[in-house]
Each structure stands twice: as C-alpha cells, then as structure tokens.
Design a protein around this motif. Structure first.
Motif, short mmCIF file in Angstrom:
data_model
loop_
_atom_site.label_atom_id
_atom_site.label_comp_id
_atom_site.label_asym_id
_atom_site.label_seq_id
_atom_site.Cartn_x
_atom_site.Cartn_y
_atom_site.Cartn_z
N VAL A 149 0.67 -1.08 -0.16
CA VAL A 149 0.01 0.02 0.33
C VAL A 149 0.89 1.50 0.13
O VAL A 149 1.58 1.79 1.16
N ASN A 150 0.75 1.94 -0.72
CA ASN A 150 1.81 2.96 -1.41
C ASN A 150 1.02 4.05 -0.71
O ASN A 150 -0.03 4.42 -1.62
N PHE A 151 1.35 5.31 -0.18
CA PHE A 151 0.13 6.65 0.14
C PHE A 151 0.68 7.56 0.03
O PHE A 151 0.20 8.56 -0.41
N ALA A 152 2.20 7.60 -1.31
CA ALA A 152 2.36 8.60 -1.90
C ALA A 152 1.53 8.72 -3.04
O ALA A 152 1.26 9.27 -3.60
N THR A 153 1.95 7.44 -3.95
CA THR A 153 0.32 7.23 -5.36
C THR A 153 -0.27 6.82 -5.10
O THR A 153 -0.67 6.74 -6.60
N ARG A 154 -0.84 6.24 -4.03
CA ARG A 154 -2.18 6.12 -4.14
C ARG A 154 -2.64 4.67 -4.25
O ARG A 154 -3.61 4.59 -5.29
N GLU A 155 -0.98 3.56 -4.15
CA GLU A 155 -1.41 2.77 -5.19
C GLU A 155 -1.73 1.85 -3.82
O GLU A 155 -0.69 1.89 -2.85
N ILE A 156 -2.62 0.83 -4.28
CA ILE A 156 -1.91 -0.74 -3.75
C ILE A 156 -1.96 -1.61 -4.55
O ILE A 156 -2.75 -2.12 -6.01
N THR A 157 -0.70 -2.72 -4.39
CA THR A 157 -0.71 -3.64 -5.62
C THR A 157 -0.74 -5.06 -4.51
O THR A 157 -0.38 -5.48 -3.88
N CYS A 158 -1.32 -6.37 -5.52
CA CYS A 158 -1.58 -7.15 -4.92
C CYS A 158 -1.39 -8.28 -5.81
O CYS A 158 -1.37 -7.99 -7.01
N LYS A 159 -0.87 -9.94 -5.59
CA LYS A 159 -0.03 -10.35 -6.58
C LYS A 159 -1.26 -11.76 -6.38
O LYS A 159 -1.63 -12.37 -5.30
N ILE A 160 -1.68 -12.22 -7.90
CA ILE A 160 -2.76 -13.30 -7.59
C ILE A 160 -1.31 -14.45 -8.93
O ILE A 160 -1.28 -13.84 -9.69
N VAL A 161 -1.67 -15.96 -8.36
CA VAL A 161 -1.39 -16.79 -8.40
C VAL A 161 -1.83 -17.49 -9.58
O VAL A 161 -3.03 -17.61 -8.48
N TYR A 162 -2.12 -18.25 -10.47
CA TYR A 162 -2.93 -19.04 -10.71
C TYR A 162 -1.64 -20.59 -10.83
O TYR A 162 -1.20 -20.42 -11.89
N TYR A 163 -2.46 -21.25 -10.28
CA TYR A 163 -2.00 -22.69 -9.77
C TYR A 163 -2.50 -23.23 -10.47
O TYR A 163 -3.88 -23.17 -11.06
N GLY A 164 -1.70 -24.64 -11.24
CA GLY A 164 -2.70 -26.41 -11.75
C GLY A 164 -1.73 -26.94 -12.03
O GLY A 164 -0.54 -26.36 -12.65
N PRO A 165 -2.07 -28.20 -12.43
CA PRO A 165 -1.49 -28.86 -13.29
C PRO A 165 -1.11 -28.59 -14.70
O PRO A 165 -1.92 -27.58 -14.58
N GLY A 166 0.05 -29.12 -15.24
CA GLY A 166 0.25 -28.29 -16.20
C GLY A 166 -1.18 -28.84 -17.40
O GLY A 166 -1.70 -29.42 -17.47
N LEU A 167 -1.44 -27.73 -18.80
CA LEU A 167 -2.96 -28.38 -19.27
C LEU A 167 -4.26 -27.75 -18.65
O LEU A 167 -4.64 -28.65 -19.31
N SER A 168 -3.93 -27.63 -17.57
CA SER A 168 -5.19 -27.32 -17.07
C SER A 168 -5.89 -25.55 -17.45
O SER A 168 -6.38 -26.01 -17.32
N GLY A 169 -5.28 -25.49 -18.36
CA GLY A 169 -5.60 -23.64 -18.76
C GLY A 169 -5.07 -22.43 -17.53
O GLY A 169 -6.17 -21.35 -17.77
N LYS A 170 -4.02 -22.81 -17.38
CA LYS A 170 -3.99 -21.27 -16.63
C LYS A 170 -3.68 -20.29 -17.62
O LYS A 170 -3.94 -18.93 -16.96
N THR A 171 -2.77 -20.90 -18.53
CA THR A 171 -2.05 -19.27 -19.53
C THR A 171 -3.50 -18.87 -20.53
O THR A 171 -3.68 -17.75 -19.87
#
Lengths: 148, 202
Positions: B4-26
């Motif tokens: 949470v950056n109060f100077a630029t008023r930005e919140i940054t979050c990381k979301i990861v798509y996990y799962g077995p090969g060829l399940s459709g993450k990409t």
C-alpha cells in the motif's frame, strides 16, 4: 516478513531521491527499485520506451533463478548481475534481504561507476526499507474501503 | 505481500494461477488480456518454451478502481504446471496474496489435480504460509469435455480443507467462468487486506 507493506509519502520521497542521486552520480539512464516478488517501489530516470513494471517482474525472476544457481554451487546468492548489450546494459544488485536495484545504463558511463554508486545507494535504500518492513499496520492509512 | 503506497495512492496485490500442466492457466490470462481494455492493463509477458508451454511464468498487470481513493493494481501470474518445474513454481509464489487453482475436469487428470494441489501447499509452506493464510478459489476448467468429472466429485477431491472455498465452472478457452473467477479472488484478496488493516488499527 510482514504480510503487507506500507510506504508513506515521506519514505517514497526518500527512496525516489536516493535513486535520482544515484543516476546523477553514475550517469546511468534508469533506476528501478523492486522487491524479490517483483513489486515496484520506485522508478527514476528515463522510462519513455520501457515498461518499468515488466522489467521489475523479469528482473525479480532472473534474480530468483540465479539465486537457485548460487545455492547449487554452495553460495547463498549472487549479489550482483550484469547483462551487457551493444549500447544498453543492465546492472542488477541486491538491496538488503528482500529488495533489488535495477540500473539501466549506456556506454556513456562505465560498469565501475555504476557498481560504485549502486553499492552506496543500496546501503541507504536498505536502511529505509528496514523501517518500512518492520512497520505493522499503524501507517497513516485513513479509511480503505472497497468500491461497491 | 500486498503493498500500500500512500504517496502514489496505489495498492498492489499478486494473484497466482496454480494448477497442473495444460489445465488452462495461461488460457485464463490470455482471455483476460483480450477482453480488458488497454487502459486497464499492460502487455502480457509469457516466458514459454517453443512448444508454448509455460517455462517460468506468464504475467499480466491489471489496474482497477476497486478501492476508494486508491488505484488498485493486480499482478496476475501463472506457474509452469509441468511436474519437473517445481523450483520455478515455488519462486512465482513468493509474495502471493491470492491463488486461483485451475483444475482440469477430465477424469484422467484427477490425480494430476490432486498432486498439484498438494504441491501448492508444500510450496506455500516454504514461505511459512498455510493454505488458510492465503485466499484462494477453485476453478474447474474444461467443463465442455464429454468425460468431465461431476462438480461434486471435484469438490470432494479438492475442496476439503477446513474452510470450503468458492468454486467456478469454466471453459476458459471460450472465456466462460474466467471473469467470475477473477472477480471472486480479487474481491477476497482486498477484503482480507482491509480486514487485516482494521484489526491492526483497533
């Protein structure tokens, strides 16, 4: 490590100013401060044709990869990485335990200059990041609310 | 770790798509990239092999106005699903705030789904996290397959932690269920962030 990181306007100013000073002293083109997860904390200098966020993510990936390589030969990590191009080069170095500094520079300066001032800047940045990382949530956050 | 950056008023979050090969993450990320207007996203980065299999990760940054007074940035990542890329999978999980577990609905992929879920828990533990610490949702992808396993079975297989989590049926290649999944996880991540902030303030 805390679950969340809070950067106050004053801390952001200090981070930005250290990077600006680094660029001035080393005559490098762009400086980017990020953490090991690829989160961007500051960008200074020339960014017209580059996307600092993407560079941060790729740099974090490259650093993580070389850290694994380092472990394989019994080193904890390689603290400096250097990619040499024909005209533009990238210097990547560790800042404290969980941040990285990416410096993009041209042939108008030298790797020695960049390395020297990067080391100086890293010390200053690390001391500010320590304060940021030790903070729990008492930051002056005001009210954060979801939009409906 | 959200920032949470109060100077630029930005919140940054990381979301990861996990799962077995060829399940459709990409495929999920490609669809989001195609549909989200350019002003709300940057280019997608794919570190893939010649055969278009994810080698390191895919990365797609999105910007929303989900939080009042802040620009909210979500960084979407995928991991390489193939079993032998575990080192890189682990690296991508660093600093994760939310996970979409993309599973393959084909009957013959149930073992792979289960193994990948167990592997995800192991890799989270490397960062001192348990599955209870990180908001996550399940996406049952490829629901158009003729041999798709029943949703009840997939829930029985994958949704059996202490806290049951939302699940979404999807056909990512046609975009079905993709944004429902993304909306749910991004909301869960922000609700958790906000609730942790207000707890700490008291």
């Amino acid at each position: 490590m805390p679950r969340h990181r809070f950067i106050t306007p004053d801390e952001q100013k200090q981070l930005d100013s250290i990077l600006r000073e680094l660029l001035k002293n080393s005559d490098a083109k762009t400086a980017i401060l990020l953490d090991h997860g690829g989160f961007l904390m500051s960008t200074q200098g020339f960014t017209e044709h580059i996307d600092p966020q993407t560079i941060a993510v790729l740099a974090a990936g490259a650093f993580s990869t070389t850290r694994e390589l380092a472990k394989m030969i019994g080193e904890e990590e390689f603290t400096v990485m250097f990619h040499q191009g024909r005209r533009d080069h990238i210097h990547l170095s560790a800042v404290g335990k969980d941040a990285l500094l990416v410096i993009i520079f041209e042939n108008t300066t030298t790797i020695g200059m960049v390395r020297l001032f990067a080391r100086e800047a890293a010390k200053k940045l690390a001391s500010i990041l320590r304060i940021i990382n030790q903070r729990k949530s008492e930051a002056p956050m005001g009210n954060i609310k979801l939009q409906q | 770790m959200s920032t949470v950056n109060f100077a630029t008023r930005e919140i940054t979050c990381k979301i990861v798509y996990y799962g077995p090969g060829l399940s459709g993450k990409t495929t999920n990320l490609l669809f989001i990239h195609k549909k989200v207007p350019a002003k709300h996203r940057s280019d997608m980065v794919s570190l893939a092999t010649d055969g278009d299999r994810t080698l390191f990760f895919d990365f797609l940054p999105l910007v929303t106005n989900a939080v009042k007074g802040f620009s909210t940035k979500f960084q979407l990542y995928t991991v390489p699903g193939q079993v032998f890329y575990n080192a890189t999978r682990k690296l991508v999980l660093q600093g994760v705030d939310g996970i979409v577990f993309v599973s393959d609905s084909a009957w013959n992929r149930m073992n792979d789904n289960h193994e990948s879920f167990v592997n995800m828990k192991e890799n989270l533990s490397e960062y001192g996290l348990t599955i209870e610490d990180v908001p996550y949702v399940l996406q049952f992808n490829k629901r158009d397959l003729p041999d798709a396993a029943p949703v009840e079975y997939m829930n029985h297989l994958l949704n059996r932690e202490k806290q049951r989590v939302p699940h979404f049926e999807s056909i990512a290649i046609r975009g079905i269920g993709v944004f429902e999944t993304l909306n749910a996880i991004s909301r869960m991540v922000l609700v958790k962030l906000i609730s942790e902030l207000s707890q700490n303030k008291e």
